[in-house]
Write a protein that holds these residues in place. Sequence first.
Motif, PDB file in Angstrom:
ATOM      1  N   ILE A   8       0.778  -1.308  -0.184  1.00 49.52           N
ATOM      2  CA  ILE A   8      -0.308  -0.168  -0.495  1.00 49.52           C
ATOM      3  C   ILE A   8       1.073   1.624   0.163  1.00 49.52           C
ATOM      4  O   ILE A   8       0.737   2.484  -0.768  1.00 49.52           O
ATOM      5  CB  ILE A   8      -1.315  -0.094   1.061  1.00 49.52           C
ATOM      6  CG1 ILE A   8      -2.363  -1.269   0.841  1.00 49.52           C
ATOM      7  CG2 ILE A   8      -2.210   1.199   1.171  1.00 49.52           C
ATOM      8  CD1 ILE A   8      -2.986  -1.102   2.307  1.00 49.52           C
ATOM      9  N   TYR A   9       2.151   1.410   0.425  1.00 46.48           N
ATOM     10  CA  TYR A   9       3.372   2.151   0.711  1.00 46.48           C
ATOM     11  C   TYR A   9       3.284   2.680  -0.986  1.00 46.48           C
ATOM     12  O   TYR A   9       3.734   3.649  -1.652  1.00 46.48           O
ATOM     13  CB  TYR A   9       4.135   2.094   1.698  1.00 46.48           C
ATOM     14  CG  TYR A   9       3.462   2.465   2.665  1.00 46.48           C
ATOM     15  CD1 TYR A   9       4.233   3.959   3.702  1.00 46.48           C
ATOM     16  CD2 TYR A   9       3.697   1.938   4.057  1.00 46.48           C
ATOM     17  CE1 TYR A   9       3.929   4.503   4.978  1.00 46.48           C
ATOM     18  CE2 TYR A   9       3.025   2.411   5.041  1.00 46.48           C
ATOM     19  CZ  TYR A   9       3.178   3.951   5.547  1.00 46.48           C
ATOM     20  OH  TYR A   9       3.138   3.986   6.752  1.00 46.48           O
ATOM     21  N   LEU A  10       4.235   1.440  -1.297  1.00 48.77           N
ATOM     22  CA  LEU A  10       4.039   1.421  -2.505  1.00 48.77           C
ATOM     23  C   LEU A  10       3.250   1.921  -3.702  1.00 48.77           C
ATOM     24  O   LEU A  10       3.770   2.513  -4.520  1.00 48.77           O
ATOM     25  CB  LEU A  10       4.830   0.734  -3.336  1.00 48.77           C
ATOM     26  CG  LEU A  10       5.728  -0.348  -3.025  1.00 48.77           C
ATOM     27  CD1 LEU A  10       6.524  -2.348  -2.802  1.00 48.77           C
ATOM     28  CD2 LEU A  10       7.160   0.393  -2.773  1.00 48.77           C
TER      29      LEU A  10
ATOM     30  N   SER B 108       3.029   5.209  -5.966  1.00 51.31           N
ATOM     31  CA  SER B 108       2.783   5.173  -7.495  1.00 51.31           C
ATOM     32  C   SER B 108       1.873   6.484  -7.698  1.00 51.31           C
ATOM     33  O   SER B 108       1.137   6.861  -8.869  1.00 51.31           O
ATOM     34  CB  SER B 108       1.962   3.951  -8.195  1.00 51.31           C
ATOM     35  OG  SER B 108       1.406   3.715  -7.117  1.00 51.31           O
ATOM     36  N   LEU B 109       0.291   6.777  -6.684  1.00 54.88           N
ATOM     37  CA  LEU B 109      -0.254   8.002  -6.998  1.00 54.88           C
ATOM     38  C   LEU B 109       0.299   8.973  -6.579  1.00 54.88           C
ATOM     39  O   LEU B 109       0.253   9.553  -7.954  1.00 54.88           O
ATOM     40  CB  LEU B 109      -1.419   7.514  -5.968  1.00 54.88           C
ATOM     41  CG  LEU B 109      -1.992   6.470  -5.385  1.00 54.88           C
ATOM     42  CD1 LEU B 109      -3.777   6.720  -4.503  1.00 54.88           C
ATOM     43  CD2 LEU B 109      -3.529   7.025  -6.656  1.00 54.88           C
ATOM     44  N   GLY B 110       1.289   9.246  -6.434  1.00 57.83           N
ATOM     45  CA  GLY B 110       2.129  10.908  -6.839  1.00 57.83           C
ATOM     46  C   GLY B 110       3.050  10.684  -7.582  1.00 57.83           C
ATOM     47  O   GLY B 110       2.488  12.184  -8.162  1.00 57.83           O
TER      48      GLY B 110
ATOM     49  N   SER C 232       2.268  11.096   2.885  1.00 59.70           N
ATOM     50  CA  SER C 232       3.097  11.443   2.655  1.00 59.70           C
ATOM     51  C   SER C 232       4.373  10.898   1.553  1.00 59.70           C
ATOM     52  O   SER C 232       5.703  11.488   1.061  1.00 59.70           O
ATOM     53  CB  SER C 232       4.517  11.482   4.287  1.00 59.70           C
ATOM     54  OG  SER C 232       6.081  12.011   4.364  1.00 59.70           O
ATOM     55  N   PHE C 233       3.739   9.660   1.774  1.00 59.10           N
ATOM     56  CA  PHE C 233       4.868   8.812   0.495  1.00 59.10           C
ATOM     57  C   PHE C 233       4.056   8.758  -0.474  1.00 59.10           C
ATOM     58  O   PHE C 233       5.194   8.936  -1.718  1.00 59.10           O
ATOM     59  CB  PHE C 233       4.521   7.589   0.718  1.00 59.10           C
ATOM     60  CG  PHE C 233       6.039   6.592   2.003  1.00 59.10           C
ATOM     61  CD1 PHE C 233       6.241   6.028   1.219  1.00 59.10           C
ATOM     62  CD2 PHE C 233       5.885   7.239   2.661  1.00 59.10           C
ATOM     63  CE1 PHE C 233       7.373   4.930   1.765  1.00 59.10           C
ATOM     64  CE2 PHE C 233       6.690   6.071   4.079  1.00 59.10           C
ATOM     65  CZ  PHE C 233       7.802   5.820   3.127  1.00 59.10           C
TER      66      PHE C 233
ATOM     67  N   LEU D 125       3.842  -1.830 -10.878  1.00 57.52           N
ATOM     68  CA  LEU D 125       2.906  -2.304  -9.488  1.00 57.52           C
ATOM     69  C   LEU D 125       1.536  -2.892  -9.423  1.00 57.52           C
ATOM     70  O   LEU D 125       1.314  -3.019  -8.752  1.00 57.52           O
ATOM     71  CB  LEU D 125       2.993  -0.567  -8.818  1.00 57.52           C
ATOM     72  CG  LEU D 125       2.030  -0.584  -7.568  1.00 57.52           C
ATOM     73  CD1 LEU D 125       2.795  -1.546  -6.786  1.00 57.52           C
ATOM     74  CD2 LEU D 125       1.289   1.095  -7.580  1.00 57.52           C
ATOM     75  N   ALA D 126       1.119  -2.751 -10.550  1.00 59.17           N
ATOM     76  CA  ALA D 126       0.008  -3.511 -11.508  1.00 59.17           C
ATOM     77  C   ALA D 126       0.248  -5.297 -11.160  1.00 59.17           C
ATOM     78  O   ALA D 126      -0.427  -5.487 -10.219  1.00 59.17           O
ATOM     79  CB  ALA D 126      -0.485  -3.700 -12.705  1.00 59.17           C
TER      80      ALA D 126
END
Length: 402
Positions: free
Chosen positions: A9-11, A15-17, A131-132, A168-169
């Motif tokens: 989830i952190y990764l 990837s969202l950012g 933050s990530f 990531l997917a």
Amino acid sequence: MTLLLLVIIYLAFISLGLPDPLLGAAWPVMQQELGLPLEAAGFLFMTIAGGTIVSSLVSGRIIMRFGTGKVTFFSGLMTASALLGFYFAPSIMWLVAWSILLGLGAGAVDAALNNYVANNYKAHHMSWLHSFWGVGATLGPLIMAQFISGQHAWRSGYLTISVIQFTLAAILLFSLPLWNRISKNSNIALNENSEPIHAETSCEDIKPIKPLQIKGVKLSMFAFLFYCGVEATVGLWGSSFLVNVKELPASVAAQWVSFYWGGLTIGRFLTGFVTFKMSNRMLIRTGQLIALIGAILLVLPLPAIVSLVGFIMVGFGLAPIFPCMLHETPARFGKTHSQTIMGYQMAVAYTGSAFMPPLLGFLASNTTIGIFPFFIVVYIVVMLLCSEQLNAVLRRRAVVSN
């Protein structure tokens, strides 16, 4: 298993950012290659934000039907495909089409991950996860800056980020069994105060209310509107301002804007520690003042290096505002109403991201991008005034209740 999924989830938040600042960083080069007007970036940005709003509004039903793991996987796949589409896009119409897909994917995965973490992990993880997101938003322009100095090379930047998203997917696909297993083992969810609440509690259990009639709600919504207006406008038009007004190379401008996102990221990381010493209201006010000083530095006719300091200060100042305003919602308006009001605030926040940067782009195309720092100052001042007026309303209400 819980720790492994949390790492994933952190990764995912990184990837969202990654894609968010790419358009702004690459636009000075994209605009020249495709022969587009300056305000076209604003239209593309608005299209992405519009898709994000739509997917966020319908994400609840989709998550209930398919589960968070599947929604996160397919959203990541959509985002990766959209970025690959940017790599191949021959014209503005194709960019618009891929922007729609990018927005739909980003909004769904954002809502899905936030909801899942809130219901299955302790509250402090929410702060670090956002933050990530900033880590990804910082890395995006840095990656793009490595490519945009060559001909057609902005496409390679999008291709690189697309490959990362596809990777990531794939990780999310193999992690699907973990999502359901951990959800089944979670009989309770933790709220932001780490107090146990029943996981089956939902908005249907809350008595219908009219939250807009609560004093201060509209002021809070305006504060969210102008906060996201500032954050998105700086990210989208910062590079264009540095290239056209400060006469910096496009690659250097992209790197400088990445420092803005870096200030946002570091600031949010530090905010998690500072909250033990300072209240949310004090952090919000301090952040707004720091951001205002940074924006004023961009207005003043000073050497270009001062603009870098200004960008960093704006990012660092904005860092605590959004999470602290979200966290203040129950304290401001009561826990009974907070869930509904939170939804209004997020909708208005996305609206600010969607429409306020294009507004600047439209005006700048008919005047000059030199108006950029003046708009940032005005946005921050309005946000500060709304927040302070809201604090005054809350103080008067506290006096009456006592």
